[in-house]
Design a protein around this motif. Structure first.
Motif, PDB file in Angstrom:
ATOM      1  N   GLY A 297       7.220 -16.306  -3.315  1.00  0.00           N
ATOM      2  CA  GLY A 297       7.980 -15.737  -2.199  1.00  0.00           C
ATOM      3  C   GLY A 297       7.491 -14.381  -1.759  1.00  0.00           C
ATOM      4  O   GLY A 297       8.163 -13.680  -0.986  1.00  0.00           O
ATOM      5  N   CYS A 298       6.297 -13.986  -2.224  1.00  0.00           N
ATOM      6  CA  CYS A 298       5.754 -12.666  -1.885  1.00  0.00           C
ATOM      7  C   CYS A 298       4.999 -12.750  -0.559  1.00  0.00           C
ATOM      8  O   CYS A 298       4.283 -13.714  -0.298  1.00  0.00           O
ATOM      9  N   SER A 299       5.161 -11.727   0.273  1.00  0.00           N
ATOM     10  CA  SER A 299       4.528 -11.726   1.595  1.00  0.00           C
ATOM     11  C   SER A 299       3.406 -10.694   1.702  1.00  0.00           C
ATOM     12  O   SER A 299       3.103 -10.212   2.794  1.00  0.00           O
ATOM     13  N   CYS A 300       2.788 -10.340   0.568  1.00  0.00           N
ATOM     14  CA  CYS A 300       1.722  -9.322   0.606  1.00  0.00           C
ATOM     15  C   CYS A 300       0.608  -9.696   1.587  1.00  0.00           C
ATOM     16  O   CYS A 300       0.050  -8.819   2.252  1.00  0.00           O
ATOM     17  N   GLY A 301       0.286 -10.979   1.681  1.00  0.00           N
ATOM     18  CA  GLY A 301      -0.788 -11.403   2.588  1.00  0.00           C
ATOM     19  C   GLY A 301      -0.511 -11.001   4.019  1.00  0.00           C
ATOM     20  O   GLY A 301      -1.399 -10.508   4.721  1.00  0.00           O
ATOM     21  N   GLU A 302       0.714 -11.174   4.475  1.00  0.00           N
ATOM     22  CA  GLU A 302       1.084 -10.804   5.850  1.00  0.00           C
ATOM     23  C   GLU A 302       1.135  -9.287   6.002  1.00  0.00           C
ATOM     24  O   GLU A 302       0.750  -8.740   7.035  1.00  0.00           O
ATOM     25  N   ILE A 303       1.593  -8.612   4.952  1.00  0.00           N
ATOM     26  CA  ILE A 303       1.653  -7.150   5.011  1.00  0.00           C
ATOM     27  C   ILE A 303       0.251  -6.561   5.139  1.00  0.00           C
ATOM     28  O   ILE A 303       0.014  -5.626   5.906  1.00  0.00           O
ATOM     29  N   LEU A 304      -0.697  -7.146   4.416  1.00  0.00           N
ATOM     30  CA  LEU A 304      -2.073  -6.631   4.450  1.00  0.00           C
ATOM     31  C   LEU A 304      -2.769  -6.891   5.786  1.00  0.00           C
ATOM     32  O   LEU A 304      -3.815  -6.315   6.069  1.00  0.00           O
ATOM     33  N   ASP A 312      10.629  -6.476   5.912  1.00  0.00           N
ATOM     34  CA  ASP A 312      10.775  -7.858   6.389  1.00  0.00           C
ATOM     35  C   ASP A 312      10.726  -8.870   5.243  1.00  0.00           C
ATOM     36  O   ASP A 312      11.040 -10.044   5.440  1.00  0.00           O
ATOM     37  N   CYS A 313      10.258  -8.433   4.070  1.00  0.00           N
ATOM     38  CA  CYS A 313      10.190  -9.343   2.929  1.00  0.00           C
ATOM     39  C   CYS A 313      11.578  -9.416   2.279  1.00  0.00           C
ATOM     40  O   CYS A 313      12.142  -8.392   1.897  1.00  0.00           O
ATOM     41  N   PRO A 314      12.129 -10.621   2.132  1.00  0.00           N
ATOM     42  CA  PRO A 314      13.478 -10.727   1.567  1.00  0.00           C
ATOM     43  C   PRO A 314      13.589 -10.224   0.126  1.00  0.00           C
ATOM     44  O   PRO A 314      14.686  -9.934  -0.346  1.00  0.00           O
ATOM     45  N   LEU A 315      12.451 -10.093  -0.560  1.00  0.00           N
ATOM     46  CA  LEU A 315      12.501  -9.637  -1.957  1.00  0.00           C
ATOM     47  C   LEU A 315      12.454  -8.115  -2.077  1.00  0.00           C
ATOM     48  O   LEU A 315      12.717  -7.554  -3.141  1.00  0.00           O
ATOM     49  N   PHE A 316      12.104  -7.433  -0.969  1.00  0.00           N
ATOM     50  CA  PHE A 316      11.864  -5.992  -1.017  1.00  0.00           C
ATOM     51  C   PHE A 316      13.114  -5.237  -1.482  1.00  0.00           C
ATOM     52  O   PHE A 316      14.198  -5.348  -0.892  1.00  0.00           O
ATOM     53  N   GLY A 317      12.959  -4.466  -2.547  1.00  0.00           N
ATOM     54  CA  GLY A 317      14.052  -3.621  -3.024  1.00  0.00           C
ATOM     55  C   GLY A 317      15.127  -4.367  -3.792  1.00  0.00           C
ATOM     56  O   GLY A 317      16.014  -3.737  -4.363  1.00  0.00           O
ATOM     57  N   ARG A 319      14.725  -8.236  -5.551  1.00  0.00           N
ATOM     58  CA  ARG A 319      13.968  -8.843  -6.663  1.00  0.00           C
ATOM     59  C   ARG A 319      12.639  -8.153  -6.899  1.00  0.00           C
ATOM     60  O   ARG A 319      12.004  -8.333  -7.939  1.00  0.00           O
ATOM     61  N   CYS A 320      12.158  -7.391  -5.939  1.00  0.00           N
ATOM     62  CA  CYS A 320      10.846  -6.723  -6.092  1.00  0.00           C
ATOM     63  C   CYS A 320      10.995  -5.210  -5.959  1.00  0.00           C
ATOM     64  O   CYS A 320      11.364  -4.704  -4.897  1.00  0.00           O
ATOM     65  N   THR A 321      10.733  -4.506  -7.034  1.00  0.00           N
ATOM     66  CA  THR A 321      10.780  -3.037  -7.062  1.00  0.00           C
ATOM     67  C   THR A 321       9.558  -2.541  -7.853  1.00  0.00           C
ATOM     68  O   THR A 321       8.915  -3.345  -8.552  1.00  0.00           O
ATOM     69  N   PRO A 325       7.731  -5.445 -10.225  1.00  0.00           N
ATOM     70  CA  PRO A 325       7.023  -5.897  -9.018  1.00  0.00           C
ATOM     71  C   PRO A 325       6.756  -7.397  -9.008  1.00  0.00           C
ATOM     72  O   PRO A 325       6.414  -7.978 -10.036  1.00  0.00           O
ATOM     73  N   VAL A 326       6.914  -7.994  -7.849  1.00  0.00           N
ATOM     74  CA  VAL A 326       6.581  -9.414  -7.685  1.00  0.00           C
ATOM     75  C   VAL A 326       5.144  -9.560  -7.164  1.00  0.00           C
ATOM     76  O   VAL A 326       4.433 -10.484  -7.518  1.00  0.00           O
ATOM     77  N   GLY A 327       4.745  -8.642  -6.305  1.00  0.00           N
ATOM     78  CA  GLY A 327       3.402  -8.723  -5.721  1.00  0.00           C
ATOM     79  C   GLY A 327       2.645  -7.411  -5.863  1.00  0.00           C
ATOM     80  O   GLY A 327       3.240  -6.369  -6.148  1.00  0.00           O
ATOM     81  N   PRO A 328       1.324  -7.448  -5.646  1.00  0.00           N
ATOM     82  CA  PRO A 328       0.497  -6.253  -5.855  1.00  0.00           C
ATOM     83  C   PRO A 328       0.829  -5.099  -4.914  1.00  0.00           C
ATOM     84  O   PRO A 328       0.600  -3.940  -5.265  1.00  0.00           O
ATOM     85  N   CYS A 329       1.357  -5.392  -3.718  1.00  0.00           N
ATOM     86  CA  CYS A 329       1.669  -4.306  -2.786  1.00  0.00           C
ATOM     87  C   CYS A 329       2.792  -3.415  -3.316  1.00  0.00           C
ATOM     88  O   CYS A 329       2.995  -2.302  -2.840  1.00  0.00           O
ATOM     89  N   MET A 330       3.543  -3.909  -4.303  1.00  0.00           N
ATOM     90  CA  MET A 330       4.587  -3.093  -4.919  1.00  0.00           C
ATOM     91  C   MET A 330       4.084  -2.430  -6.195  1.00  0.00           C
ATOM     92  O   MET A 330       4.652  -1.471  -6.687  1.00  0.00           O
ATOM     93  N   VAL A 331       2.981  -2.946  -6.750  1.00  0.00           N
ATOM     94  CA  VAL A 331       2.450  -2.403  -8.004  1.00  0.00           C
ATOM     95  C   VAL A 331       1.581  -1.184  -7.750  1.00  0.00           C
ATOM     96  O   VAL A 331       1.716  -0.144  -8.395  1.00  0.00           O
ATOM     97  N   THR A 336       1.484  -0.809   0.149  1.00  0.00           N
ATOM     98  CA  THR A 336       2.410  -0.528   1.243  1.00  0.00           C
ATOM     99  C   THR A 336       3.865  -0.658   0.791  1.00  0.00           C
ATOM    100  O   THR A 336       4.709   0.176   1.142  1.00  0.00           O
ATOM    101  N   CYS A 337       4.169  -1.698   0.037  1.00  0.00           N
ATOM    102  CA  CYS A 337       5.559  -1.879  -0.384  1.00  0.00           C
ATOM    103  C   CYS A 337       5.990  -0.731  -1.292  1.00  0.00           C
ATOM    104  O   CYS A 337       7.117  -0.231  -1.162  1.00  0.00           O
ATOM    105  N   ALA A 338       5.113  -0.311  -2.187  1.00  0.00           N
ATOM    106  CA  ALA A 338       5.447   0.824  -3.052  1.00  0.00           C
ATOM    107  C   ALA A 338       5.671   2.081  -2.216  1.00  0.00           C
ATOM    108  O   ALA A 338       6.613   2.849  -2.458  1.00  0.00           O
TER     109      ALA A 338
HETATM  110  S1  SF4 Z   1       5.156  -6.903  -3.091  1.00  0.00           S
HETATM  111 FE1  SF4 Z   1       7.302  -7.411  -3.235  1.00  0.00          FE
HETATM  112  S2  SF4 Z   1       8.265  -6.537  -1.418  1.00  0.00           S
HETATM  113 FE2  SF4 Z   1       6.062  -6.580  -1.085  1.00  0.00          FE
HETATM  114  S3  SF4 Z   1       5.695  -8.491  -0.005  1.00  0.00           S
HETATM  115 FE3  SF4 Z   1       5.380  -8.929  -2.176  1.00  0.00          FE
HETATM  116  S4  SF4 Z   1       7.388  -9.592  -2.929  1.00  0.00           S
HETATM  117 FE4  SF4 Z   1       7.727  -8.640  -0.941  1.00  0.00          FE
END
Ligand code: SF4
Length: 355
Positions: A297-304, A312-317, A319-321, A325-331, A336-338
């Motif tokens: 359910g991670c949208s890092c591909g679209e964010i990049l 816009d990602c339903p997991l932001f903040g 399930r993903c912090t 972290p669920v995806g690398p953009c939060m790690v 960007t998510c971080a």
């Molecule tokens: S890193 Fe987390 S918040 Fe960012 S797109 Fe992936 S799941 Fe969503």
């Protein structure tokens, strides 16, 4: 500069900061909060950890796990999840995984522990690839048989080309990466304005430097005159760093590379030249990349690709912090998510309008 921006902002424009270091600097400084409403910012594919494909994460996990090598990596890679967990989890289970700040540290491990196979995880763009090339040349000079590189180095201009040529991506201007440009100079970006009619500005990382790039881009876009500008002349020479380019060219040749969100981009990677093939850890340890598509359910591909924002990602903040972290953009410290998570509060605070 903000006043100047208000004067010249005549229509909505979308700017992309290509580089993760710019993403963090923009978030930390609160630049978004002082921009006129006409200017929208999105992030691009310039975080090397974030663009690493799931297939590669699984491959280097295999090196550290099943092949039992000593894997040396930059810290940001430790918590990026692949299909079998992260390097941090593998380390907790007893694998020999070490964090280093440079490829030369990995070389020192190889020198000091000749009984171990030391594999450096070569991640990064033109900024860090010359240091990897230097480490490999040093290993040759010293005759170190126990040093190799799992090579994920990538080059930025072809990713920008793929991005601009892709469907559904509408960008008016690009803040071009400062560190990468120190190495490659200005010329490799010429196609951005010439072929795509998009403006670009090479910028440093201080808030006034970023603002100067935004003012330049807004002026060029509103005037309908796309061009590539260098706002970072104190560090970026037009031809770049020829010594570093020579080092890269001696050790590596262009090869295909897979980018998260962008897929395989021909020629956008750096492969070992034949004379250095013995340093390729994938060959030395017979690591085959396998197709992996994680459905988490991670949208890092679209964010990049600048198509959506973290919120816009339903997991932001939720399930993903940064802690989980669920995806690398939060790690990643350049993710960007971080950046949005860490500096979100700042975006809601009134900022002074003079910079
Ligand atoms: S890193 Fe987390 S918040 Fe960012 S797109 Fe992936 S799941 Fe969503």
């Amino acid at each position: 500069m903000v006043e100047r921006l208000r004067e010249i902002s005549k229509r909505p424009i979308k700017l992309m900061e290509v580089c993760g270091t710019h993403t963090m600097a923009i978030g930390k400084s609160g630049i978004r909060t002082v921009l006129p409403a006409e200017i929208e910012f999105v992030s691009g594919p310039g975080c090397p950890v974030c663009v690493t494909a799931d297939s590669d994460i699984d491959a280097f996990m295999e090196l550290a796990g099943e092949r039992r090598v000593t894997l040396v990596t930059y810290g940001d890679m430790m918590r990026v999840p692949g299909s079998a967990g992260s390097l941090a989890e593998l380390k907790a289970e007893g694998a020999d995984i070490r964090v280093a700040y440079s490829s030369l540290e990995a070389l020192a491990f190889a020198r000091g522990e000749p009984q171990k196979e030391i594999v450096f995880l070569g991640v990064g763009f033109e900024t860090t690839a010359p240091a990897t090339a230097h480490a490999v040349k040093s290993a040759v000079a010293e005759g170190l048989p126990n040093f190799s590189v799992y090579n994920l180095h990538k080059t930025v201009p072809l990713a920008i080309r793929a991005l601009l040529a892709g469907d559904g991506v509408q960008i008016d201007g690009l803040i071009l990466p400062g560190h990468v440009s120190v190495i490659i100079g200005e010329t490799p970006y010429a196609f951005i304005a010439a072929e795509f009619g998009v403006s670009g500005a090479i910028a440093g990382f201080e808030p006034p430097e970023i603002m100067a790039a935004i003012v330049r881009l807004a002026g060029d876009i509103n005037a309908g005159k796309p061009r590539i500008s260098n706002i970072y002349t104190k560090a970026v020479e037009p031809e770049g760093n020829l010594v570093a380019q020579g080092m890269l060219d001696e050790v590596f040749a262009p090869g295909d590379a897979e980018w998260r969100g962008l897929g395989v981009i021909p020629g956008s990677g750096l492969e070992f030249r034949e004379g250095f093939a013995s340093f390729d850890a994938a060959k030395r340890f017979s690591i085959e990349r396998r197709e992996v598509r994680l459905d988490r359910g991670c949208s890092c591909g679209e964010i990049l690709k600048g198509m959506i924002k973290p919120s816009d990602c339903p997991l932001f903040g939720s399930r993903c912090t940064p802690e989980r972290p669920v995806g690398p953009c939060m790690v990643s410290s350049e993710g960007t998510c971080a950046a949005y998570y860490l500096y979100n509060d700042m975006a809601n605070v009134d900022q002074p309008t003079q910079m």
